[in-house]
Write a protein that holds these residues in place. Structure first.
Motif, PDB file in Angstrom:
ATOM      1  N   UNK A 299      17.724  -1.548 -16.172  1.00  0.00           N
ATOM      2  CA  UNK A 299      18.003  -0.114 -16.193  1.00  0.00           C
ATOM      3  C   UNK A 299      17.279   0.636 -15.077  1.00  0.00           C
ATOM      4  N   UNK A 300      16.655  -0.138 -14.163  1.00  0.00           N
ATOM      5  CA  UNK A 300      15.909   0.511 -13.096  1.00  0.00           C
ATOM      6  C   UNK A 300      16.805   1.445 -12.286  1.00  0.00           C
ATOM      7  N   UNK A 301      16.316   2.643 -12.029  1.00  0.00           N
ATOM      8  CA  UNK A 301      17.101   3.647 -11.297  1.00  0.00           C
ATOM      9  C   UNK A 301      16.520   3.777  -9.893  1.00  0.00           C
ATOM     10  N   UNK A 302      17.372   3.586  -8.919  1.00  0.00           N
ATOM     11  CA  UNK A 302      16.960   3.724  -7.531  1.00  0.00           C
ATOM     12  C   UNK A 302      17.463   5.046  -6.980  1.00  0.00           C
ATOM     13  N   UNK A 303      16.587   5.777  -6.350  1.00  0.00           N
ATOM     14  CA  UNK A 303      16.974   7.037  -5.699  1.00  0.00           C
ATOM     15  C   UNK A 303      17.292   6.712  -4.238  1.00  0.00           C
ATOM     16  N   UNK A 304      18.502   6.218  -4.007  1.00  0.00           N
ATOM     17  CA  UNK A 304      18.868   5.774  -2.663  1.00  0.00           C
ATOM     18  C   UNK A 304      19.171   6.975  -1.765  1.00  0.00           C
ATOM     19  N   UNK A 305      18.617   6.908  -0.582  1.00  0.00           N
ATOM     20  CA  UNK A 305      18.911   7.911   0.442  1.00  0.00           C
ATOM     21  C   UNK A 305      19.159   7.183   1.756  1.00  0.00           C
ATOM     22  N   UNK A 306      19.700   7.893   2.714  1.00  0.00           N
ATOM     23  CA  UNK A 306      19.949   7.285   4.019  1.00  0.00           C
ATOM     24  C   UNK A 306      18.654   7.304   4.831  1.00  0.00           C
ATOM     25  N   UNK A 307      18.237   6.146   5.286  1.00  0.00           N
ATOM     26  CA  UNK A 307      16.993   6.006   6.044  1.00  0.00           C
ATOM     27  C   UNK A 307      17.284   5.441   7.422  1.00  0.00           C
ATOM     28  N   UNK A 308      16.349   5.721   8.352  1.00  0.00           N
ATOM     29  CA  UNK A 308      16.495   5.198   9.717  1.00  0.00           C
ATOM     30  C   UNK A 308      15.428   4.137   9.923  1.00  0.00           C
ATOM     31  N   UNK A 309      15.826   2.973  10.385  1.00  0.00           N
ATOM     32  CA  UNK A 309      14.931   1.830  10.458  1.00  0.00           C
ATOM     33  C   UNK A 309      13.728   2.101  11.354  1.00  0.00           C
ATOM     34  N   UNK A 310      13.917   2.804  12.467  1.00  0.00           N
ATOM     35  CA  UNK A 310      12.809   3.074  13.383  1.00  0.00           C
ATOM     36  C   UNK A 310      11.708   3.895  12.735  1.00  0.00           C
ATOM     37  N   UNK A 311      12.082   4.905  11.936  1.00  0.00           N
ATOM     38  CA  UNK A 311      11.070   5.736  11.276  1.00  0.00           C
ATOM     39  C   UNK A 311      10.309   4.942  10.222  1.00  0.00           C
ATOM     40  N   UNK A 312      10.999   3.982   9.568  1.00  0.00           N
ATOM     41  CA  UNK A 312      10.319   3.129   8.597  1.00  0.00           C
ATOM     42  C   UNK A 312       9.271   2.269   9.292  1.00  0.00           C
ATOM     43  N   UNK A 313       9.605   1.713  10.461  1.00  0.00           N
ATOM     44  CA  UNK A 313       8.642   0.906  11.220  1.00  0.00           C
ATOM     45  C   UNK A 313       7.430   1.741  11.632  1.00  0.00           C
ATOM     46  N   UNK A 314       7.681   3.001  12.025  1.00  0.00           N
ATOM     47  CA  UNK A 314       6.573   3.884  12.419  1.00  0.00           C
ATOM     48  C   UNK A 314       5.640   4.143  11.248  1.00  0.00           C
ATOM     49  N   UNK A 315       6.216   4.330  10.046  1.00  0.00           N
ATOM     50  CA  UNK A 315       5.379   4.562   8.863  1.00  0.00           C
ATOM     51  C   UNK A 315       4.549   3.325   8.526  1.00  0.00           C
ATOM     52  N   UNK A 316       5.153   2.137   8.659  1.00  0.00           N
ATOM     53  CA  UNK A 316       4.405   0.905   8.404  1.00  0.00           C
ATOM     54  C   UNK A 316       3.265   0.732   9.403  1.00  0.00           C
ATOM     55  N   UNK A 317       3.496   1.085  10.649  1.00  0.00           N
ATOM     56  CA  UNK A 317       2.455   0.988  11.683  1.00  0.00           C
ATOM     57  C   UNK A 317       1.247   1.847  11.314  1.00  0.00           C
ATOM     58  N   UNK A 318       1.514   3.093  10.909  1.00  0.00           N
ATOM     59  CA  UNK A 318       0.421   3.987  10.541  1.00  0.00           C
ATOM     60  C   UNK A 318      -0.312   3.486   9.301  1.00  0.00           C
ATOM     61  N   UNK A 319       0.422   2.893   8.353  1.00  0.00           N
ATOM     62  CA  UNK A 319      -0.162   2.477   7.084  1.00  0.00           C
ATOM     63  C   UNK A 319      -1.022   1.230   7.225  1.00  0.00           C
ATOM     64  N   UNK A 320      -0.577   0.264   8.027  1.00  0.00           N
ATOM     65  CA  UNK A 320      -1.231  -1.052   8.040  1.00  0.00           C
ATOM     66  C   UNK A 320      -2.107  -1.307   9.261  1.00  0.00           C
ATOM     67  N   UNK A 321      -2.037  -0.491  10.267  1.00  0.00           N
ATOM     68  CA  UNK A 321      -2.826  -0.751  11.478  1.00  0.00           C
ATOM     69  C   UNK A 321      -4.322  -0.852  11.203  1.00  0.00           C
ATOM     70  N   UNK A 322      -4.908   0.033  10.379  1.00  0.00           N
ATOM     71  CA  UNK A 322      -6.352  -0.091  10.123  1.00  0.00           C
ATOM     72  C   UNK A 322      -6.719  -1.429   9.474  1.00  0.00           C
ATOM     73  N   UNK A 323      -5.939  -1.894   8.481  1.00  0.00           N
ATOM     74  CA  UNK A 323      -6.248  -3.156   7.803  1.00  0.00           C
ATOM     75  C   UNK A 323      -6.129  -4.331   8.755  1.00  0.00           C
ATOM     76  N   UNK A 324      -5.135  -4.297   9.649  1.00  0.00           N
ATOM     77  CA  UNK A 324      -4.970  -5.392  10.610  1.00  0.00           C
ATOM     78  C   UNK A 324      -6.120  -5.398  11.616  1.00  0.00           C
ATOM     79  N   UNK A 325      -6.515  -4.194  12.056  1.00  0.00           N
ATOM     80  CA  UNK A 325      -7.620  -4.119  13.013  1.00  0.00           C
ATOM     81  C   UNK A 325      -8.919  -4.601  12.391  1.00  0.00           C
TER      82      UNK A 325
END
Length: 457
Positions: A299-325
Motif C-alpha cells: 500500500x506504499x504511496x509514492x508522490x511521483x514528480x518529474x525530476x531532472x537527473x543532473x539536479x539529482x547528481x548535484x544534490x548527491x554531490x553536496x550530501x556525500x562529498x564531506x563523508x568521502x573526503x
C-alpha cells in the motif's frame, strides 16, 4: 452421474461420435440405395430400349411379330429379370405375352420380391418401322427389388451396420484411452496440489507425456512450488539471521549488566559507552527493519514528480562529498550532456541512491574512486550508474544481494556496522517505482550498479 472430468469427456466424446457415425451411415445407406435403384432403372430402360430395337429390326426383315428369336429374348428377360412383355400389332391384337410365365414361376416359388415389392408397374412403347406405327410393346416389372438385387442391397446394409457397430466400439475404446490420458495429467496436478497443501515443497510434476496445455499448467505449478520452497528457505534464513543479529548485542548487554549487578565491573564512562554502542546497534537494526517493512508494504504511496537527473547528481554531490573526503575516497560526478527527465518520489529516490552510495563508500578503500553517471541506453528509462573500485563480490553472490541479511562475506557486518537490510530496502523501493536494477561486480575489482527509473508512469 457425470461428476468427474473423465466421465464427462468419455460421455460427450462417445455421444458425438455415435451421432456422427449414425448420420454418416444413414446418408451412406440412403445415398447408396437411391443410387442403386437409379442404376437398376437405367439398366432396365436400356434393356427395354434394346428389345424394342430388336423387335423393330425383326419386323422390318420379316414383316410380322412371330419370330422365334424375339420370343426367346422376351422369355429370357422374364426368367432372369422378371421383366415381362406384351407385344401387340397395330390392330391391338396380342402377338406375344411373356407375363404368363410369371404365374408359373410364382407357383413353383422361383421368384422373390423385396418387402413391399408386390406392386407391379407397366409402361407401353410404340413400335415404328419407317416412321409408321406397326405395334405396341408393354413392359411389366415389379416396383421393388427382386432376387439378387434385394440380396445384394441387404448385404451392403449388413456391412454398413457392422461398420457402424465396429466404429462405435472403437470410439468407446479410444474415448476411454483418451480421457484417461488427458485426465492423468490433471490427477497428477491434483495430487501435487494436495502435497503442496501439506507443506511438501519438494513436490514436482513430471512433464513427460503430458498434453501441451496440461504441460504449461504443470510448468506453472512447478515454478510456483519452487518459488514457495525458495520463500520458505528465505523465511527460515531470515529468522535465523535476525536471531543472530539480535543475539550478539543482547548477549553483550546481558553480560555487561550482570557484571555491573554482581559488582565485577564498575560503571565507568568507558564501559557505559560500550554498552550504549551495543544498545544503539539494536536500535539501528529495529530502524532498518521498520524501513524495510515500510518499503515492502504493497500500500506504499509514492508522490511521483518529474525530476531532472543532473539536479539529482548535484544534490548527491553536496550530501556525500564531506563523508568521502573524510575517508579519503574520491567521488566523481559525470554530468549528463542534456536534460534527462524522469518520474520518481524524490524522498524515496534519495533514500535509494543514498543506500547504494553508502555501500560504495563502505567497501571502497582510501585513495580509490567512486563514480556516478547517467545512462540513457534503455529506451523509456533513465539510469543512475554508481561504480566503485571496492572489494567487489563473487559472481555467485550477485543474485542474492537483495535478500535480507545476505552477505557473501559473513564478517563484513563486523567491519562496517551494517545489518544487511539496506539493499533489500533498495529492491523494494525500486519495485514500487516499477524500475529495474542491474549489478556487475568482480572480486577486488569493484562493483557497478545501474538503477533504471521510468520516464513515464
Amino acid at each position: 452421474m457425470l461428476q468427474t472430468l473423465r466421465s464427462k469427456i468419455l460421455f460427450y466424446f462417445v455421444i458425438i461420435s455415435m451421432i456422427g457415425i449414425l448420420f454418416v451411415s444413414f446418408f451412406i445407406q440412403w445415398g447408396f440405395e437411391a443410387s442403386f435403384k437409379s442404376y437398376l432403372d437405367r439398366n432396365r430402360d436400356k434393356k427395354i430400349e434394346r428389345i424394342i430395337v430388336e423387335i423393330e429390326k425383326d419386323y422390318k426383315q420379316s414383316g410380322h411379330f412371330t419370330s422365334g428369336q424375339i420370343f426367346g429374348i422376351l422369355h429370357e428377360q422374364a426368367m432372369t429379370d422378371q421383366l415381362y412383355f406384351q407385344l401387340y400389332d397395330r390392330f391391338g391384337q396380342i402377338q406375344m405375352d411373356s407375363s404368363k410365365i410369371r404365374g408359373m414361376m410364382n407357383s413353383l416359388g422361383l421368384t422373390e420380391l423385396a418387402p413391399n415389392g408386390d406392386e407391379w408397374h407397366s409402361q407401353s412403347y410404340t413400335l415404328k418401322v419407317d416412321n409408321e406405327k406397326v405395334g405396341k410393346l408393354t413392359a411389366i416389372y415389379p416396383e421393388g427389388l427382386i432376387d439378387d438385387e434385394y440380396t445384394f442391397l441387404q448385404t451392403i446394409q449388413l456391412y454398413i451396420f457392422a461398420s457402424v457397430c465396429l466404429t462405435i466400439i472403437l470410439a468407446i475404446v479410444f474415448s476411454l484411452l483418451f480421457s484417461k490420458k488427458l485426465t492423468s495429467g490433471l490427477k497428477k496436478l491434483s495430487f501435487a496440489a494436495n502435497e503442496l497443501q501439506q507443506h511438501n515443497l519438494n513436490i514436482r510434476i513430471p512433464l513427460k507425456g503430458l498434453p501441451t496445455e496440461v504441460k504449461h499448467l504443470a510448468i506453472s505449478f512447478n515454478n510456483l512450488a519452487e518459488s514457495l520452497a525458495k520463500e520458505e528457505m528465505l523465511r527460515k534464513q531470515f529468522t535465523g539471521d535476525l536471531a543472530h543479529e539480535l543475539r550478539t548485542p543482547l548477549a553483550t548487554l546481558r553480560s555487561q549488566f550482570e557484571a555491573f549487578q554482581d559488582g565485577i565491573w564498575e560503571p565507568t564512562p568507558q564501559r557505559l559507552q560500550t554498552s550504549h554502542e551495543e544498545l544503539m546497534r539494536l536500535v539501528r537494526l529495529v530502524n532498518e527493519l521498520e524501513k524495510l517493512l515500510a518499503a515492502e508494504n504493497p500500500q506504499i504511496r509514492l508522490e511521483k514528480i518529474e525530476l531532472e537527473a543532473g539536479s539529482v547528481l548535484a544534490a548527491l554531490w553536496e550530501m556525500f562529498l564531506p563523508a568521502f573526503n573524510q575517508k579519503g575516497v574520491r567521488l566523481h560526478i559525470e554530468e549528463p550532456l542534456g536534460e534527462e527527465m524522469f518520474l520518481a518520489d524524490k524522498d524515496r529516490l534519495m533514500q535509494i541512491l543514498s543506500n547504494i552510495l553508502n555501500n560504495a563508500l563502505k567497501y571502497t578503500s582510501e585513495g580509490k574512486n567512486v563514480t556516478i553517471s547517467i545512462s540513457t541506453e534503455k529506451e523509456g528509462y533513465v539510469g543512475f550508474v554508481i561504480a566503485d573500485e571496492g572489494s567487489g563480490m563473487a559472481e555467485d553472490d550477485i543474485p542474492h544481494i537483495f535478500e535480507r541479511f545476505y552477505r557473501g562475506d559473513k564478517s563484513r557486518d563486523r567491519k562496517t556496522g551494517g545489518v544487511g537490510i539496506g539493499l533489500s530496502i533498495v529492491k523494494a523501493l525500486m519495485d514500487a517505482h516499477k524500475g529495474m536494477i542491474k549489478v556487475k561486480s568482480k572480486v577486488n575489482k569493484g562493483t557497478s550498479i545501474i538503477l533504471w527509473f521510468p520516464r513515464e508512469d
